[in-house]
Design an enzyme around this catalytic site. Sequence first.
Site, PDB file in Angstrom:
ATOM      1  N   ASN A   1     -18.252  -1.410  12.760  1.00 31.81           N
ATOM      2  CA  ASN A   1     -18.376  -1.126  11.321  1.00 31.81           C
ATOM      3  C   ASN A   1     -18.029  -2.388  10.538  1.00 31.81           C
ATOM      4  O   ASN A   1     -17.717  -3.420  11.125  1.00 31.81           O
ATOM      5  CB  ASN A   1     -17.488   0.055  10.933  1.00 31.81           C
ATOM      6  CG  ASN A   1     -16.025  -0.215  11.238  1.00 31.81           C
ATOM      7  OD1 ASN A   1     -15.414  -1.108  10.673  1.00 31.81           O
ATOM      8  ND2 ASN A   1     -15.473   0.544  12.179  1.00 31.81           N
TER       9      ASN A   1
ATOM     10  N   LYS B   1     -28.181  -4.811  30.522  1.00 30.79           N
ATOM     11  CA  LYS B   1     -28.781  -4.759  29.190  1.00 30.79           C
ATOM     12  C   LYS B   1     -29.933  -3.746  29.184  1.00 30.79           C
ATOM     13  O   LYS B   1     -30.795  -3.779  30.073  1.00 30.79           O
ATOM     14  CB  LYS B   1     -29.293  -6.157  28.833  1.00 30.79           C
ATOM     15  CG  LYS B   1     -29.764  -6.284  27.424  1.00 30.79           C
ATOM     16  CD  LYS B   1     -30.245  -7.694  27.132  1.00 30.79           C
ATOM     17  CE  LYS B   1     -31.039  -7.680  25.840  1.00 30.79           C
ATOM     18  NZ  LYS B   1     -31.985  -8.766  25.753  1.00 30.79           N
TER      19      LYS B   1
ATOM     20  N   PHE C   1      -4.734   5.280   6.415  1.00 28.40           N
ATOM     21  CA  PHE C   1      -5.653   4.853   5.367  1.00 28.40           C
ATOM     22  C   PHE C   1      -6.827   5.833   5.363  1.00 28.40           C
ATOM     23  O   PHE C   1      -7.162   6.403   6.405  1.00 28.40           O
ATOM     24  CB  PHE C   1      -6.159   3.432   5.630  1.00 28.40           C
ATOM     25  CG  PHE C   1      -5.304   2.382   4.967  1.00 28.40           C
ATOM     26  CD1 PHE C   1      -3.973   2.208   5.319  1.00 28.40           C
ATOM     27  CD2 PHE C   1      -5.845   1.575   3.968  1.00 28.40           C
ATOM     28  CE1 PHE C   1      -3.183   1.258   4.703  1.00 28.40           C
ATOM     29  CE2 PHE C   1      -5.066   0.605   3.342  1.00 28.40           C
ATOM     30  CZ  PHE C   1      -3.742   0.448   3.698  1.00 28.40           C
TER      31      PHE C   1
ATOM     32  N   LYS D   1      -3.731  15.393   9.478  1.00 28.33           N
ATOM     33  CA  LYS D   1      -3.208  14.460  10.477  1.00 28.33           C
ATOM     34  C   LYS D   1      -1.677  14.469  10.533  1.00 28.33           C
ATOM     35  O   LYS D   1      -1.091  13.817  11.385  1.00 28.33           O
ATOM     36  CB  LYS D   1      -3.708  13.043  10.198  1.00 28.33           C
ATOM     37  CG  LYS D   1      -5.249  12.922  10.227  1.00 28.33           C
ATOM     38  CD  LYS D   1      -5.707  11.510  10.475  1.00 28.33           C
ATOM     39  CE  LYS D   1      -7.221  11.402  10.386  1.00 28.33           C
ATOM     40  NZ  LYS D   1      -7.758  10.201  11.036  1.00 28.33           N
TER      41      LYS D   1
HETATM   42  N1  CTP Z   1      -7.937   6.668  12.611  1.00 27.04           N
HETATM   43  C1  CTP Z   1      -7.383   6.519  13.876  1.00 27.04           C
HETATM   44  N2  CTP Z   1      -8.118   6.823  14.984  1.00 27.04           N
HETATM   45  C2  CTP Z   1      -9.372   7.264  14.876  1.00 27.04           C
HETATM   46  C3  CTP Z   1      -9.952   7.434  13.594  1.00 27.04           C
HETATM   47  C4  CTP Z   1      -9.201   7.109  12.473  1.00 27.04           C
HETATM   48  O1  CTP Z   1      -6.228   6.102  13.974  1.00 27.04           O
HETATM   49  N3  CTP Z   1     -10.064   7.553  15.965  1.00 27.04           N
HETATM   50  C5  CTP Z   1      -7.109   6.380  11.433  1.00 27.04           C
HETATM   51  C6  CTP Z   1      -7.503   5.169  10.633  1.00 27.04           C
HETATM   52  O2  CTP Z   1      -6.846   4.007  11.072  1.00 27.04           O
HETATM   53  C7  CTP Z   1      -7.046   5.560   9.245  1.00 27.04           C
HETATM   54  C8  CTP Z   1      -7.223   7.067   9.225  1.00 27.04           C
HETATM   55  O3  CTP Z   1      -7.255   7.461  10.577  1.00 27.04           O
HETATM   56  O4  CTP Z   1      -5.676   5.291   9.043  1.00 27.04           O
HETATM   57  C9  CTP Z   1      -8.408   7.568   8.494  1.00 27.04           C
HETATM   58  O5  CTP Z   1      -9.579   7.189   9.089  1.00 27.04           O
HETATM   59  P1  CTP Z   1     -10.998   7.759   8.552  1.00 27.04           P
HETATM   60  O6  CTP Z   1     -12.080   7.188   9.395  1.00 27.04           O
HETATM   61  O7  CTP Z   1     -11.101   7.565   7.094  1.00 27.04           O
HETATM   62  O8  CTP Z   1     -10.816   9.276   8.821  1.00 27.04           O
HETATM   63  P2  CTP Z   1     -11.295  10.136   9.982  1.00 27.04           P
HETATM   64  O9  CTP Z   1     -10.135  10.857  10.542  1.00 27.04           O
HETATM   65  O10 CTP Z   1     -12.088   9.358  10.957  1.00 27.04           O
HETATM   66  O11 CTP Z   1     -12.204  11.205   9.237  1.00 27.04           O
HETATM   67  P3  CTP Z   1     -13.685  11.080   8.653  1.00 27.04           P
HETATM   68  O12 CTP Z   1     -14.330   9.901   9.336  1.00 27.04           O
HETATM   69  O13 CTP Z   1     -14.275  12.375   9.014  1.00 27.04           O
HETATM   70  O14 CTP Z   1     -13.525  10.878   7.186  1.00 27.04           O
END
Ligand code: CTP
Length: 424
Positions: free
Chosen positions: A210, A289, A323, A341
């Site tokens: 990403n 690949k 975050f 969470k």
């Molecule tokens: N995070 C994590 N491990 C993951 C996904 C997310 O530790 N596999 C943590 C990120 O570091 C961040 C928080 O979760 O602190 C929020 O991540 P976000 O991608 O916004 O939320 P998701 O739980 O993935 O939910 P969604 O993508 O459905 O919004």
Amino acid sequence: MGTLVNKRILLGVTGGIAAYKSADLVRRLRDAGAEVRVVMTRAAAEFITPLTLQTLSGHPVHQHLLDARSEAAMDHIELARWADVVLVAPASANLIAKLAHGRADDLLSTVCLATAAPLALAPAMNRQMWDNAATQTNLATLKQHGAHVFGPAAGAQACGEVGRGRMLEPAELVALTTELFATGVLHGLNVVVTAGPTWEAIDPVRGISNRSSGKMGYAVAQAAAEAGARVTLISGPTALTPPERVQTLRVTSAQDMYDAVHAHINDADIFIGVAAVADYRPARVATDKIKKHADRMTLDLVKTPDILASVAALKDAPFTVGFAAETADLEAQARAKLSAKGVDLIAANRVGAGALGFESDTNTLLLIDASGVTALPELHKSQLARRLIQYIANLYNKTNKVGLQNLHVKTKNTAQDPRRAHRP
Ligand code: CTP
């Protein structure tokens, strides 16, 4: 060296013979990693040329208030906002008098009045002027308003007299400026931070990732270190240099990041998950690949472990901060993540079209915890990170209901810390 990395120092130079030392000061501040912009008064330009300071700082010197050309480049309010610290060296008796009375009749005094950044003054003047009751009263007023006064030193003066009033040497000024950033609010605590994106391999040359740059997570790790914490930064692939005084571990995938976090979480007092962790990874990684034989192909994806939720769910979990990057309904989505969470604090920011965020150097944050919502304004990521660390420290202390002194003693000897009693 490198103690002022990512720090933006606005150096004010006033008219006095010590202005010749400002050239060396600019060089030393930059050697220590700072970005420096210079504002000179009219009198300063009688002692040292703007060209000298422009060459050394690498930026045009700002001299005039309401000058159409320089205001168009960066006006006085932008300059005031840009600065992490305003350091005036040398600070003349006249400037000190003006600031004590809130006057703003030139660019430097206006910037000093308009800034929310800490103000540090390095006085330089004849000893009689220094000893004058008016100067001392003005300095006392400025100190009461929160200004830092560096020096002056005593010794032989350019005017032939001997006494107090010599500007401190540039090396001393750099050291004192560095100290302004050492807040100590997390003194003695262990902090683990995740940062950057993760990379989920599809085959040996392709993967899913990403747009996270890692800038925010690195800034948070650096701010925590400056606040006195022992910091472990677990970073996905980024192009960034590891912050000073931070143990940085590089990982690739969400699973690697999960493993590294859990290998270091046992001693952590605070966990801050800034990383943009991939939510899904390919179910299988091709050994070779993948060739483009088929017209269509489908990737089978499986969920990655949620690192943040897994840390929050630990028995005697550390104080946990997540975050949330959202494209819509920022506050509602972030609040939902706070409870889903089970974390102590969510720092939410908007991403996507028209938003700041991933690649930007600035950002805004909405801080959401059980007690309410706090909005941090658009700031450079390093400034935002320092504000976030201050907020976390306050909340951490409230949650743990013990003073920092006690914490320091306890975390030095984990066996005595009731929150760690079950741990090996
Ligand atoms: N995070 C994590 N491990 C993951 C996904 C997310 O530790 N596999 C943590 C990120 O570091 C961040 C928080 O979760 O602190 C929020 O991540 P976000 O991608 O916004 O939320 P998701 O739980 O993935 O939910 P969604 O993508 O459905 O919004």
